[in-house]
Design a protein around this motif. Structure first.
Motif, PDB file in Angstrom:
ATOM      1  N   GLY A 220      -3.948   1.578  -0.147  1.00  0.00           N
ATOM      2  CA  GLY A 220      -2.574   1.894   0.203  1.00  0.00           C
ATOM      3  C   GLY A 220      -2.476   3.054   1.169  1.00  0.00           C
ATOM      4  O   GLY A 220      -1.690   3.025   2.122  1.00  0.00           O
ATOM      5  N   HIS A 223      -4.344   1.752   4.589  1.00  0.00           N
ATOM      6  CA  HIS A 223      -3.858   0.518   5.204  1.00  0.00           C
ATOM      7  C   HIS A 223      -2.426   0.175   4.843  1.00  0.00           C
ATOM      8  O   HIS A 223      -1.904  -0.865   5.268  1.00  0.00           O
ATOM      9  N   CYS A 225      -0.958  -0.804   2.080  1.00  0.00           N
ATOM     10  CA  CYS A 225      -0.708  -1.989   1.244  1.00  0.00           C
ATOM     11  C   CYS A 225      -1.494  -1.901  -0.048  1.00  0.00           C
ATOM     12  O   CYS A 225      -2.725  -1.759  -0.023  1.00  0.00           O
ATOM     13  N   THR A 226      -0.803  -1.983  -1.180  1.00  0.00           N
ATOM     14  CA  THR A 226      -1.459  -2.079  -2.486  1.00  0.00           C
ATOM     15  C   THR A 226      -1.107  -3.391  -3.179  1.00  0.00           C
ATOM     16  O   THR A 226      -1.425  -3.569  -4.358  1.00  0.00           O
ATOM     17  N   PHE A 227      -0.492  -4.301  -2.452  1.00  0.00           N
ATOM     18  CA  PHE A 227      -0.052  -5.552  -3.052  1.00  0.00           C
ATOM     19  C   PHE A 227      -1.237  -6.369  -3.536  1.00  0.00           C
ATOM     20  O   PHE A 227      -2.246  -6.506  -2.843  1.00  0.00           O
ATOM     21  N   ARG A 257      -7.017  -8.696   3.721  1.00  0.00           N
ATOM     22  CA  ARG A 257      -5.698  -9.068   3.205  1.00  0.00           C
ATOM     23  C   ARG A 257      -4.650  -8.019   3.566  1.00  0.00           C
ATOM     24  O   ARG A 257      -3.508  -8.357   3.910  1.00  0.00           O
ATOM     25  N   ALA A 258      -5.023  -6.754   3.475  1.00  0.00           N
ATOM     26  CA  ALA A 258      -4.069  -5.691   3.786  1.00  0.00           C
ATOM     27  C   ALA A 258      -3.678  -5.733   5.260  1.00  0.00           C
ATOM     28  O   ALA A 258      -2.496  -5.602   5.613  1.00  0.00           O
ATOM     29  N   ARG A 261      -1.385  -8.641   5.862  1.00  0.00           N
ATOM     30  CA  ARG A 261      -0.048  -8.473   5.298  1.00  0.00           C
ATOM     31  C   ARG A 261       0.787  -7.477   6.098  1.00  0.00           C
ATOM     32  O   ARG A 261       1.985  -7.672   6.299  1.00  0.00           O
ATOM     33  N   THR A 262       0.162  -6.390   6.574  1.00  0.00           N
ATOM     34  CA  THR A 262       0.919  -5.353   7.278  1.00  0.00           C
ATOM     35  C   THR A 262       0.976  -5.588   8.780  1.00  0.00           C
ATOM     36  O   THR A 262       1.859  -5.053   9.459  1.00  0.00           O
ATOM     37  N   GLU A 659       1.447   3.485  -0.919  1.00  0.00           N
ATOM     38  CA  GLU A 659       2.048   2.991   0.312  1.00  0.00           C
ATOM     39  C   GLU A 659       2.985   4.033   0.911  1.00  0.00           C
ATOM     40  O   GLU A 659       3.032   4.223   2.130  1.00  0.00           O
TER      41      GLU A 659
END
Length: 708
Positions: A220, A223, A225-227, A257-258, A261-262, A659
């Motif tokens: 997070g 990058h 993102c911690t989703f 993935r991060a 996604r971002t 994030e």
């Protein structure tokens, strides 16, 4: 002259004497080995006379090296580098021949080619000995760094401070919670941090997600993102893969993935360096970065990794001696802990002393040296992780004596970086932060005599080890199964269900998955398969609450809340400090709700009990200082930032989630340098590429599978 100056002068005198003695011994050994090198008269001499001759020769050679060598090197500065490199050996040999000629009675002699060999050997031994004696002499190290910075500036033709805009160093103290930092400052363990707090920096606490561990927090922070990172390790049913945050293949996939996604490369995409981290943050300069352990080409290979660091013999000697000392320190500390009868306590034998020494010495030295190199090179943004405290606190407790000693040494590293910043080609702002804290407490196994896996298997009616079955908790679990199923629990050798549950632990957070089903198994289906399981878990005194998905009510949180009754609350109605979350800090309900939205949330998420009075939890791993779930200091890291940067949050606001920390750090970089560059297609890591290459090898050495 002050006491400190006397002490410094005395230390310098001792080093000179020891180096002289070692050089004398080296000269005697070489005289016995090399036929063309002698230290005695033609008629022979006693060993005492030979020793005196060697001492004279070693002293003369050392004195000439100290006085003449700098002048000779300066005189040859205009000589091409290759020629000078060849001349070094002959010049050194010439100095030895001069030193031998100064020995009375002509007892010292050597052929010119032999003199070159002897001089090289003696110089190497003297340098190694001097470096070993100065292993803790930070002043000598700083002077060397100052000279290095001056040389780099001259090579670049930059005699001033360099760019007007300051650079930023983000230094992560892994596992150091907000309250631990405050206690260390108050106790005088971290004088550098204390001085910053008083004069230049502000301290801001922040709160992690439910998954309070490095994998989620650092992803997070770097990058944004911690989703879909529900824990440090989890099982993904669609692929049958076990994801572990600090395994190279998993780190590569999580970063991919991060980025996907971002749509952004990360915090460090502009002239950035990533040191000792799980993820790259989009940096070009990398050292000990797990997700990018395989270099993409010659341009992107870091010069500050293991090889670059240990190619310097002085670094090798310094770190090797500190490594051995740290192993001895751990053996002594663990022995004293046993003799004192410290409780709680976990086993600290086997390879652990060496693992601890790697984390507290090797990793620290390599990362700090890499950051120093980045600062002297004038890089714009650097993010580095020091894992020493986290490793020791897992086994010694977050406030134990051993962990406090580590905090003292970390403060010295911080002070060294601050001193280096004074010699860097640009000004630097140093930001300290942590990714999570640690909560103390006896392990689940130590408190109840069985593991979470044993408890789950007992609740499913599966065989458990005899030792677990004989414990109170084990007996209670088996009784619950017997009542629910109206039949005896399967004993040793009796078959259970066809598919055993997968039980994973991340500190005091447990994950239970049934691999023979698609998607999250509903509460109703769990009850049909294993009627006693949820009741067994929720009613256990070591369990705080469970998260499951219900076909009728949606997500449910189930917990005993420290009473004899079990509460079942729909997630939409869950409130902080009430029902299953009684005693847990504010924000727990939102953290649970967010985790419920993740595609890879386990069938049953299990959080251990939490005692708000003592701050203790029960780790499902063998750790008396743990993190990974909710409860206590583990969810409360810190952010220590220079006051010239804007405040992380407005007055009265809260900093929640990694994030949000990422956005704060990006804002600080923009304040100096403008917006970061968004990721391009070339910087993304395609899934096909990562799968084709397979797990990336770690540069230098394998990293330990640590819950951090």
């Amino acid at each position: 002259m002050s006491t400190g100056r006397w002490r410094t002068a005395g230390s310098a005198l001792v080093r000179v004497i020891v180096v002289w003695a070692v050089s004398t011994l080296t000269m005697m050994v070489l005289a016995g080995i090399l036929p063309d090198f002698r230290l005695k008269s033609a008629g022979g001499d006693s060993i005492t006379r030979v020793a005196l001759t060697a001492a004279w020769g070693a002293g003369a050679f050392g004195l000439l090296s100290a006085l003449v060598w700098p002048l000779v090197v300066r005189a040859f500065l205009l000589v091409p580098a290759l020629v000078l490199g060849l001349l070094v050996f002959f010049l050194n040999g010439s100095l030895l021949l001069i030193a031998l000629s100064l020995i009375p009675s002509g007892r010292g002699a050597a052929q010119p080619e032999t003199a070159v060999v002897v001089a090289a050997a003696m110089s190497a031994v003297a340098s190694a000995t001097s470096t070993a004696l100065a292993v803790r002499d930070d002043n000598a190290y700083r002077r060397r760094l100052s000279r290095l910075a001056d040389r780099r500036r001259r090579r670049r033709g930059d005699e001033d401070r360099g760019p007007e805009t300051p650079g930023t160093v983000f230094l992560q103290l892994d596992g150091v919670g907000h309250d631990v930092l405050c206690h260390a400052v108050g106790a005088g363990l971290m004088p550098t941090v204390a001085d910053w707090l008083e004069h230049s920096h502000r301290l801001t606490p922040w709160r992690t997600d439910w998954s309070s561990q490095t994998g989620a927090s650092q992803l997070g922070i770097l990058h944004g993102c911690t989703f879909d990172v529900p824990a440090f390790r989890w099982y993904e049913k669609e692929t049958g893969e076990l994801m572990v945050s600090n395994r190279p293949a998993s780190a590569v996939e999580l970063q991919r993935r991060a980025v996907e996604r971002t749509g952004d490369g990360g915090l460090l995409t502009v002239d950035g360096a990533s040191r000792g981290n799980l993820f790259s943050g989009g940096a070009d300069q990398l050292a000990l970065v797990l997700s990018m352990a395989a270099r993409r080409g010659r341009r992107n290979r870091s010069r500050a990794g293991y090889f670059a660091y240990f190619s310097d013999p002085a670094n090798a000697v310094r770190t090797a001696l500190s490594f051995v000392a740290e192993v001895g320190r751990e053996l002594g500390q663990s022995t004293r802990a046993r003799l004192r009868g410290d409780a709680p306590r976990v086993r600290r034998g086997g390879l652990y002393p060496f693992i601890r020494a790697f984390a507290t010495v090797v990793e620290r030295d390599v990362v700090v040296a890499a950051v120093i190199g980045d600062m002297l090179a004038g890089r714009t943004a650097v993010y580095a992780d020091l894992v020493a405290y986290d490793e020791v606190a897992h086994h010694s407790g977050p406030r134990g004596r051993d962990a406090q000693k580590v905090l003292e040494r970390l403060d010295r590293s911080i002070a060294l970086l601050a001193k280096v910043a004074e010699h860097a080609p640009r000004a630097y702002r140093i930001v300290l932060l942590s990714d999570h804290g640690q909560s103390p407490g006896e392990t689940f196994l130590g408190a109840y005599g069985l593991t979470l896996k044993d408890l789950v298997r007992a609740g499913c009616g599966l065989p458990v080890p005899r030792s677990a079955g004989r414990t109170k908790s084990g007996a209670e679990a088996r009784d619950a199964v017997r009542v629910a199923l109206h039949r005896p629990v399967p004993g040793n050798g009796e078959a259970g269900p066809a598919s055993d549950p997968i039980v994973l632990a991340s500190g005091n957070l447990g994950l239970v998955s049934f691999p023979d089903t698609e998607g999250r198994l509903s509460r109703e289906e769990i009850d049909r398969r294993h009627p006693a399981l949820l009741r067994t878990l929720a009613g256990h005194p070591g369990i705080g609450f469970l998260l499951v998905r219900s076909e009728e009510h949606g997500a449910l949180v189930i917990g005993g809340a420290g009473t004899d009754s079990v509460h079942e609350v729909p997630l939409a109605e869950l409130e902080d400090g009430k029902g299953p979350l009684t005693g847990f800090a504010p924000g727990a309900a939102d953290a649970v709700r967010r985790t419920d939205t993740f595609p890879h949330t386990a069938d049953i998420m299990v959080n251990s009990m939490y005692d708000p009075v003592t701050g203790e939890v029960h780790a499902f791993e063998e750790q008396i200082g743990s993190h990974g779930g909710l409860g206590g200091e583990q969810a409360h890291p810190f952010l220590l930032s220079p006051r010239e940067l804007s405040a992380p949050v407005a007055d009265g606001g809260q900093l929640v989630g990694a994030e949000q920390v990422h956005h704060v750090l990006r804002r600080w970089l923009r304040e100096c340098l403008g917006p970061q560059v968004p990721v391009s297609a070339a910087t993304q890591i395609p899934r096909s590429e990562s799968e084709a290459d397979g797990p990336f090898p770690v540069e230098g050495a394998a990293l330990r599978d640590k819950s951090a």
